[in-house]
Write an enzyme that holds these catalytic residues in place. Structure first.
Site, PDB file in Angstrom:
ATOM      1  N   SER A   1      -7.984  -0.522  15.001  1.00 32.89           N
ATOM      2  CA  SER A   1      -8.626   0.795  15.084  1.00 32.89           C
ATOM      3  C   SER A   1     -10.126   0.648  15.289  1.00 32.89           C
ATOM      4  CB  SER A   1      -8.352   1.606  13.809  1.00 32.89           C
ATOM      5  OG  SER A   1      -8.639   0.843  12.657  1.00 32.89           O
TER       6      SER A   1
ATOM      7  N   LYS B   1      -0.920  -8.374  10.611  1.00 31.82           N
ATOM      8  CA  LYS B   1      -0.069  -7.197  10.849  1.00 31.82           C
ATOM      9  C   LYS B   1       0.201  -7.104  12.340  1.00 31.82           C
ATOM     10  CE  LYS B   1      -1.650  -2.771  10.865  1.00 31.82           C
ATOM     11  NZ  LYS B   1      -1.270  -2.344  12.231  1.00 31.82           N
TER      12      LYS B   1
ATOM     13  N   GLU C   1       2.500  -4.568  15.361  1.00 27.05           N
ATOM     14  CA  GLU C   1       3.220  -3.312  15.580  1.00 27.05           C
ATOM     15  C   GLU C   1       4.598  -3.567  16.181  1.00 27.05           C
ATOM     16  OE1 GLU C   1       0.853  -0.503  17.813  1.00 27.05           O
ATOM     17  OE2 GLU C   1      -0.851  -0.730  16.458  1.00 27.05           O
TER      18      GLU C   1
ATOM     19  N   GLU D   1       3.618   4.651  10.048  1.00 25.80           N
ATOM     20  CA  GLU D   1       2.586   5.570  10.536  1.00 25.80           C
ATOM     21  C   GLU D   1       3.245   6.772  11.214  1.00 25.80           C
ATOM     22  OE1 GLU D   1      -0.639   3.898  12.849  1.00 25.80           O
ATOM     23  OE2 GLU D   1      -1.425   5.875  13.355  1.00 25.80           O
TER      24      GLU D   1
HETATM   25  O1  KIV Z   1      -5.596  -0.381  13.183  1.00 25.16           O
HETATM   26  C1  KIV Z   1      -5.447   0.230  12.125  1.00 25.16           C
HETATM   27  O2  KIV Z   1      -6.407   0.660  11.461  1.00 25.16           O
HETATM   28  C2  KIV Z   1      -4.087   0.472  11.667  1.00 25.16           C
HETATM   29  C3  KIV Z   1      -3.881   1.440  10.553  1.00 25.16           C
HETATM   30  C4  KIV Z   1      -3.975   2.808  11.088  1.00 25.16           C
HETATM   31  C5  KIV Z   1      -2.626   1.213   9.823  1.00 25.16           C
HETATM   32  O3  KIV Z   1      -3.174  -0.076  12.204  1.00 25.16           O
END
Ligand code: KIV
Length: 263
Positions: A47, A115, A117, A180
């Protein structure tokens, strides 16, 4: 210092029904504040493409940029678990690329987990990265890296698919999963049916924990803020006040005073 947050601590929190807190951060001063306020996990989210770089999506963010920002955050975090977010095209091309890039977050940047997706489509990546000893957090529902495929940033409502994705990422070895933009009743059902902690953003109160984008919740991001992002303070307004006062004082000659000067 209180106990460092690890995957074991997070699993225990779920078992005991203790809510898990997660926020994003992208630099040293904010990561330090987030850590000192007792947030359990700091996500260096892609983000940052939108809230730090001013891009209109997360898609242009590169691995090198993520490594740079994760390094700053990891330097500040004493207690929180630092999670590096794998950017678009850092894990999609092949399992080998995914493992190599996940390894960079740990080796070069000091993250404790990554993390990525996707659900069943990335199960082989989750498995391979986990098997290298790197904890993986999955992210299902509204996955911003697939914005073009989803036709926009839309709430995802296919219960069977969400349930299946959650079950598959758990089976593949994910230690946690972000939900999300999914209806709260679906999030509740899945949370009760899998054993890894679920972290919601726009997924209601029944998840095991919550995550927000720091620049949304602090009111630094003055652009579009999604319905789920509660603003706890209005930092941009405060910053503007300070900056405008500085401009006025310099222009009017009332700053610097003797107090800010040397003899
Ligand atoms: O990139 C990010 O900040 C995220 C969150 C919205 C979970 O993936």
């Amino acid at each position: 210092m209180t106990e460092k947050v690890t995957v074991t601590v997070l699993a225990k929190m779920k078992a005991e029904g203790a809510k898990i807190t997660m926020l994003t951060a992208y630099d040293y001063p904010f990561a330090r504040m987030v850590d000192e306020c007792g947030v359990d996990m700091i996500l260096v989210g892609d983000s940052l493409g939108m809230v730090v770089q001013g891009e209109s999506s997360t898609l242009p963010v590169t691995m090198d940029q993520m490594i740079y920002h994760t390094t700053l955050v990891a330097r500040a975090a004493k207690r929180a678990m630092v999670v590096g977010d794998m950017p678009f095209m850092s894990y999609q091309v092949s399992v080998t690329e995914a493992v190599k890039n996940a390894g960079r977050f740990i080796k070069e940047a000091g993250a404790a987990a990554v993390k990525l997706e996707g659900g069943s489509a990335v199960a082989d990546r989750i498995k391979a990265i986990s098997q290298c000893g790197i904890p993986v957090q999955a992210h299902i529902g509204l996955t911003p890296q697939s914005v073009h495929q989803m036709g926009g940033y839309k709430v995802q409502r296919q219960e069977d698919k969400l349930m299946e994705d959650a079950r598959i990422v758990e089976e593949a070895g994910a230690f946690s999963v972000v939900f999300e933009g999914i209806p709260f009743e679906i999030a509740e059902k899945i949370t009760n049916s899998i054993s890894i902690p679920t972290i919601g953003i726009g997924a209601g109160v029944h998840c095991d924990g919550q995550v927000l984008v720091l620049h949304d919740m602090l009111g630094i991001n003055e652009g579009h803020v999604p319905k789920f992002a509660k603003r706890y303070v209005q930092l941009a307004q405060e910053a503007r006040k300070g900056i405008s006062q500085y401009v006025e004082e310099v222009q009017g000659g009332s700053f610097p005073t003797r107090e800010h000067s040397f003899k």
